[in-house]
Design a protein around this motif. Structure first.
Motif, mmCIF file in Angstrom:
data_model
loop_
_atom_site.group_PDB
_atom_site.id
_atom_site.type_symbol
_atom_site.label_atom_id
_atom_site.label_comp_id
_atom_site.label_asym_id
_atom_site.label_seq_id
_atom_site.Cartn_x
_atom_site.Cartn_y
_atom_site.Cartn_z
ATOM 1 N N LEU A 1 49.170 23.139 6.985
ATOM 2 C CA LEU A 1 49.293 21.878 7.923
ATOM 3 C C LEU A 1 48.778 20.782 7.052
ATOM 4 O O LEU A 1 49.447 19.617 7.312
ATOM 5 N N ILE B 1 57.428 17.768 16.891
ATOM 6 C CA ILE B 1 57.553 18.201 15.742
ATOM 7 C C ILE B 1 58.713 19.077 15.731
ATOM 8 O O ILE B 1 59.076 19.900 16.485
ATOM 9 N N LEU C 1 52.106 19.650 5.850
ATOM 10 C CA LEU C 1 53.014 19.023 6.850
ATOM 11 C C LEU C 1 52.701 17.754 7.143
ATOM 12 O O LEU C 1 53.475 16.816 7.866
ATOM 13 N N ARG C 2 51.494 17.371 6.880
ATOM 14 C CA ARG C 2 51.078 15.991 6.887
ATOM 15 C C ARG C 2 51.271 15.039 5.902
ATOM 16 O O ARG C 2 50.822 14.090 5.773
ATOM 17 N N LEU D 1 54.003 29.662 8.983
ATOM 18 C CA LEU D 1 54.120 29.064 10.170
ATOM 19 C C LEU D 1 52.947 29.258 11.370
ATOM 20 O O LEU D 1 52.510 28.592 12.025
ATOM 21 N N TRP E 1 57.685 14.647 11.974
ATOM 22 C CA TRP E 1 56.422 14.627 12.729
ATOM 23 C C TRP E 1 56.107 13.139 12.932
ATOM 24 O O TRP E 1 55.273 12.893 12.077
ATOM 25 N N VAL F 1 60.577 18.334 7.686
ATOM 26 C CA VAL F 1 59.766 18.251 8.895
ATOM 27 C C VAL F 1 59.660 16.827 9.549
ATOM 28 O O VAL F 1 59.428 15.946 8.487
ATOM 29 N N ILE G 1 61.118 21.196 12.962
ATOM 30 C CA ILE G 1 61.211 21.904 11.711
ATOM 31 C C ILE G 1 62.586 22.386 11.611
ATOM 32 O O ILE G 1 63.069 23.035 12.506
ATOM 33 N N THR H 1 49.724 28.172 10.438
ATOM 34 C CA THR H 1 49.875 26.419 10.457
ATOM 35 C C THR H 1 49.688 26.024 11.934
ATOM 36 O O THR H 1 49.061 25.102 12.200
ATOM 37 N N VAL I 1 55.620 26.432 0.423
ATOM 38 C CA VAL I 1 55.508 26.905 1.588
ATOM 39 C C VAL I 1 56.354 28.196 1.760
ATOM 40 O O VAL I 1 57.398 28.357 0.973
ATOM 41 N N ALA J 1 53.764 13.159 9.653
ATOM 42 C CA ALA J 1 54.205 13.390 8.612
ATOM 43 C C ALA J 1 55.046 12.145 7.894
ATOM 44 O O ALA J 1 55.846 11.295 8.899
#
Length: 498
Positions: A417, A327, A420-421, A393, A374, A372, A329, A396, A388, A378
């Motif tokens: 979270l 991941i 982030l997905r 963080l 991922w 992000v 960021i 999460t 956010v 993501a």
């Protein structure tokens, strides 16, 4: 107060159980099972990069940012991400602890040298310590700016200047042969290679682990560049390592980050890298390869340099075959200054169309890029409007790795979270966010509404950001009940023990 414990013993102190949580304190959502294998986590924090600097946020940007653009194409681009404060030190504190910095002794501005008492208590939970307990190897590389304990000749610790914006008042009486305490190694980081207080603040040398690197025997004058013809803007006087070059800082930190990634990829251990760049903060001294790459002066060239660092890291992940399980960021510690060191903005809007800039409560002070990537989690090429905050963080990442926060940890952290997905989280369901200016002023954000206060905690502006993103219309007179509600909510949060 100086601790009687030797620094290595202090690093082994257990996390104390903090009490007194109030109803407004946020905790992580119930733990979820982490994906398998456990993902590596890299957080890249720029220094003063604004919402309008990357081209993926501002197509009219005069700065090439191909790697941040790649991040946006391969992952998520958040449009409502914020720092908890509009200046450096408090945001870094909040990011690592999940706690607002105004709950500490630092009520406004920043630490003015790294000789100040460390702001993070060694017993407080940090993201690094949390991940370390779950099997991660952790590293802090880059700008620290959270205070350190330097030995004072004759005993005790040095305490430097508390406020010298002109760069004067450097501290000479420092025993730099002794271990430097209160830093990343005592807060859950296995490794560290840090710039103590930013590219402009004293002292001017690296610290690896708990030792100064090189020979810090040169006294640097205020506003003095390290190479003729480059910027010395906002440079503070103080000790500097022999052979030090401001232009080498970014490449040096990047190389250290690449070595950490390579070592732990080979060891097949999950890792957490907190990489806090010095760019594009003043004094703006881009290395030779970055000079002239932008059309926004030396500051723009340093945004290009930050993007270059990101590109080196992304390339290393690809080379090592670990990109799919990492991941990444990318964000910033606050909004941007509007002009480059030359005193010109060159027609570049560093904060895009947002009102305000670094230090203030307007959106330009704290709304920042947040990218992000991922893979497999993501969705690629999507934007996300979820609210956010960098304090989020901690909760999460705790949820991500399937653990819970200890009682009292991350009191101002909220699990995002799902965002982030790729899910858009309902802003009305999210707890209120407290924003803080460099001068110590407060604002509270709930959903689209943002209420700002003056120094006497009198409400002075209410805006609806969805329909008024440039904060042009004050709606205080129209919404007295909402003003009263938000004011009461802010007071509850401020008065909560945490």
């Amino acid at each position: 107060m100086n601790s009687p414990w030797p620094h290595r013993l202090r690093a082994l102190l257990p996390i104390v159980i903090l009490s007194g949580l109030q109803s407004v304190v946020l905790t992580a959502a119930p733990a979820t099972r982490p994906s398998s294998p456990t993902p590596n986590i890299i957080v890249l924090l720029a220094d003063d990069m604004g919402y309008g600097d990357p081209r993926c946020y501002n197509p009219a940007s005069k700065i090439p940012t191909p790697n941040m653009d790649r991040m946006a194409a391969e992952g998520l681009r958040f449009t409502d991400a914020h720092t908890p404060a509009a200046v450096c030190t408090p945001t870094r504190y909040g990011t690592l602890t999940g706690r607002y910095s105004w709950r500490t002794r630092l009520k406004n501005m920043v630490l003015w040298s790294e000789y100040e008492e460390p702001l993070i208590d060694p017993q407080r939970e940090t993201i690094a310590r949390l991940l370390q307990r779950t099997g991660y190897r952790t590293a802090a590389i880059g700008k620290w700016h959270l205070g350190l304990n330097f030995a004072q000749p004759g005993g005790g610790f040095v305490r430097g200047k508390t406020n010298h914006m002109n760069g004067a008042g450097g501290t000479r009486a420092v025993d730099l042969a002794q271990p430097i305490q209160g830093g990343p190694l005592e807060l859950g980081f296995n490794e560290s290679f840090i710039l103590p207080g930013g590219i402009n603040l004293e002292p001017h040398f690296y610290i690896e682990g708990d030792r100064a690197v090189g020979k810090p025997t040169v006294w640097r004058a205020a506003a003095a560049p390290t190479r003729p013809g480059t910027s010395g803007l906002e440079v503070h006087e103080g000790w500097m390592a022999e052979g030090w070059s401001d232009e080498d800082v970014g490449p040096t930190l990047t190389e250290k980050a690449l070595r950490f990634i390579t070592a732990h990829a080979a060891a097949r251990t999950p890792f957490f890298l907190y990489f806090a760049s010095q760019a594009p903060h003043r004094n703006c001294t881009p290395p030779a390869f970055a000079r002239g790459k932008s059309q926004a002066g030396v500051r723009g060239d340093m945004v290009y340099e930050f993007d270059w660092s990101l590109g080196r890291i992304l390339a290393k992940l690809d080379e090592l075959g670990i990109a799919e399980n990492t991941i990444v960021i990318v964000t910033s510690d606050n909004g941007a200054v509007p002009k480059s060191d030359e005193g010109d903005d060159f027609g570049h809007k560093s904060n895009g169309e947002l009102r305000g800039s670094k230090g203030g409560l307007f959106e330009g002070g704290h709304r920042v890029p947040f990218l992000v990537r991922w893979p497999g989690q993501a969705p690629a090429g999507r934007t996300n409007g979820s609210l956010v905050v960098l304090t989020d963080l901690m909760a999460t990442l705790a949820s991500l790795v399937g653990t819970s926060l200890p009682p009292g940890a991350g009191p101002d952290s909220f699990n995002v979270l799902p965002a982030l997905r790729g899910e858009t989280m309902d802003a009305s369901a999210r707890p209120a966010v407290v924003l803080h200016s460099g001068s110590g002023l407060f604002a509270i954000r709930r959903g689209p509404w943002k209420l700002s206060f003056d120094a006497k905690m009198k409400p002075v502006q209410l805006v609806h950001l969805d329909r008024d993103p440039q904060e042009a219309t004050n709606e205080i007179a129209r919404e007295p009940a909402l003003v009263a509600q938000l004011q009461a909510e802010l007071e509850r949060i401020r008065n909560a023990k945490s």
